[in-house]
Design an enzyme around this catalytic site. Sequence first.
Site, PDB file in Angstrom:
ATOM      1  N   GLU A 253     -79.223  53.399 -65.794  1.00  0.00           N
ATOM      2  CA  GLU A 253     -79.207  54.802 -66.202  1.00  0.00           C
ATOM      3  C   GLU A 253     -79.986  55.708 -65.245  1.00  0.00           C
ATOM      4  O   GLU A 253     -80.875  56.466 -65.644  1.00  0.00           O
ATOM      5  CB  GLU A 253     -79.769  54.950 -67.629  1.00  0.00           C
TER       6      GLU A 253
ATOM      7  N   GLU B  60     -73.072  50.276 -72.958  1.00  0.00           N
ATOM      8  CA  GLU B  60     -74.032  50.408 -74.054  1.00  0.00           C
ATOM      9  C   GLU B  60     -73.485  51.355 -75.106  1.00  0.00           C
ATOM     10  O   GLU B  60     -72.852  52.365 -74.799  1.00  0.00           O
ATOM     11  CB  GLU B  60     -75.373  50.976 -73.564  1.00  0.00           C
TER      12      GLU B  60
END
Length: 680
Positions: free
Chosen positions: A151, A307
């Site tokens: 991320e 995710e």
Amino acid sequence: MFDINDFGGIIYGADYNPEQWPREVWREDAQLMREAGVNLVSLGIFSWAHLEPQPDTYDFSWLDEVMDLLHEHGVGVNLATATASPPPWLSLKYPDSRPVTVDGVRLEVGGRQLYCPSHQAFRTQARQLITQIAQRYQGHPALKLWHVNNEYGCHIDQCFCGLCAEEFRLWLQERYGTLDALNTAWGTAFWSQRYGAWAEIQPPRRAPTYANPTQQLDWRRFSSDNLLSLYRMEASILREISPQTPITTNFLGFLPGLDYFKWAQEEDVVSLDAYPDPSSSRPHLEAGMTFDIMRSLRGGQRWILMEQATSAVNWRERNTLKRPGLMRLLNHQALAHGANGLMFFQWRASRAGAEKFHSGMVQHVGPQRSRVWQEVQALGQELKSLTELTQARVPARVAIMFDWNSWWALEIDSKPAALKLMPLVQKWYAALRQLGQNVDFVHPEGNLTAYDVVALPNQYLLSHAAAQNVRQFVNGGGTLATGFFSGIVDEHEHIQLGGYPALISDVLGLWVEEWLVMQPGETNQVQLRENGATYDVHHWAEVIHVTGAETVATFQQDFIAGQPAITSHRFGAGHAYYLGGDFPEAAVIDLLEEILTHANVPLSRLPATLNVTLSDLGNAQVLHLLNVHSTESLDVSLPDGGSRFEDGGSLPKVLTLPPYGVALVRYSRDVRLDELQVLE
């Protein structure tokens, strides 16, 4: 390089953090993964401190054990470079590796992503760790995918330290070549800002008033590129040592800080972390937009949902759980929009730490007493009958133009009004979805020829190259739908003179003189000339002068009463429409329905509670029907000739979808959306 066939079906799994648990739990985890149908886990994402507990001292024994155990149970590994969260010793050894905020505050140890991307010692330590990992596991039979960092830009997308200032100057020198060129591009004649030496240039730190807009825009570009250079460094090591294993890094949908169109070209497969808010009225809408842009980033390539939450997250003010059925529905939506993998954060809900209240596949209560476990286990079994979807395309005749550069430029300060891009994009996206359209997102300088209609909800910044791209699209027969305050500035954030939007005023057949920014509670009305229908206008209206365009609707109030509000213009073989105000969603649906109809794009006007996607298997088409309403059923009249996707079984002409119900219908012919109806 990425081949879904290497995974034996749809990817299914989660982030796995065995370092948080004693060894006796690991074997139970592996057995439960087999029961749930898990075939891939992301491993080692936050493990730097465990893999290198002291500088240059490595311990891979525990990771060896876990890798072998997972392979023994038929679970592949998406192995991380572990660089997402440097260990405390690194910050102690290199205090200036910690990032600095716009206000000059150097951040402290205790969270994650605590690194300055320009810090060379940090890069050296990261390079050494990645090299150790890659050399050790390159041939391991469990290794299926490399997961670079995690991320990027989630918490720190800009560092304002002196090291980043130096890198910014180098970036500017490469971009502009000379200070004269930079001064021209930045418009430094304003406010006595002319630079006489590169060393005078600083990041746009906190200043007495507005910073130079082009400086701010270039800083956002640089910050995205600076993190991208860090990714490239990590990926290059993996490609050199382990070239046979594909590489990804997980994106965050419409993350403001990173230009994902640029980033996506650097990985083998796009992956996404998606957390739509279950408490919102339309969580599927937020999810669908992010799913569609992930598919669009690499020209329609299917992607991985890396995710998501099985139920509640831990970081909102109120963390709403996913009610029974919603998790399955959103995963079916991801498959319909091009996902080849469905993964969660995380496998086992943590006992300690900042994310201990974040749901997992295995909840705190354990699998036997958990509703969530029953749902994820059932989904894992269901996916085995859907493997064919991994070969499907998601064709779209309509695209929304999107550009991070324009987003950054629009939301820089000192505008006529504080406009936010994403609510405008979401409004137009919702309208197109309610008209039954698959939607791509396309870069302004990307290939537009595949589309019948290209929509620009707002394209404040339009480069000269993008303007020419739009011109060629319409001239060649395409249909353009443009929203207000578009085409105002070029790539340098300079206004184009002669009437807005000067770069495409010939395409639109009009020019805008000025903007009528409305105060809270103030409205205007627009009336269509053809049928007299009226729409409210909020926030924004424009003073429009036509130079060849046909006036489709006029404003009804204030000094612009009777003047054009919506226009249509034939340009070459195509048409260009302009919506000169901020219309409510219901009006945007009506207007886009007319535009799609005139462009001969089949559509079906659908209720907001039915999500429809059409995918193409080459020899068949699949209609994905999702009832996104949590309490009410829907009766859907299907096009003739369909059968159950899973087993080829027959279907009734009218299909009832229960709340959060999902149906996949296979057709051996092209399906026209106008043959689909929802019955009252």
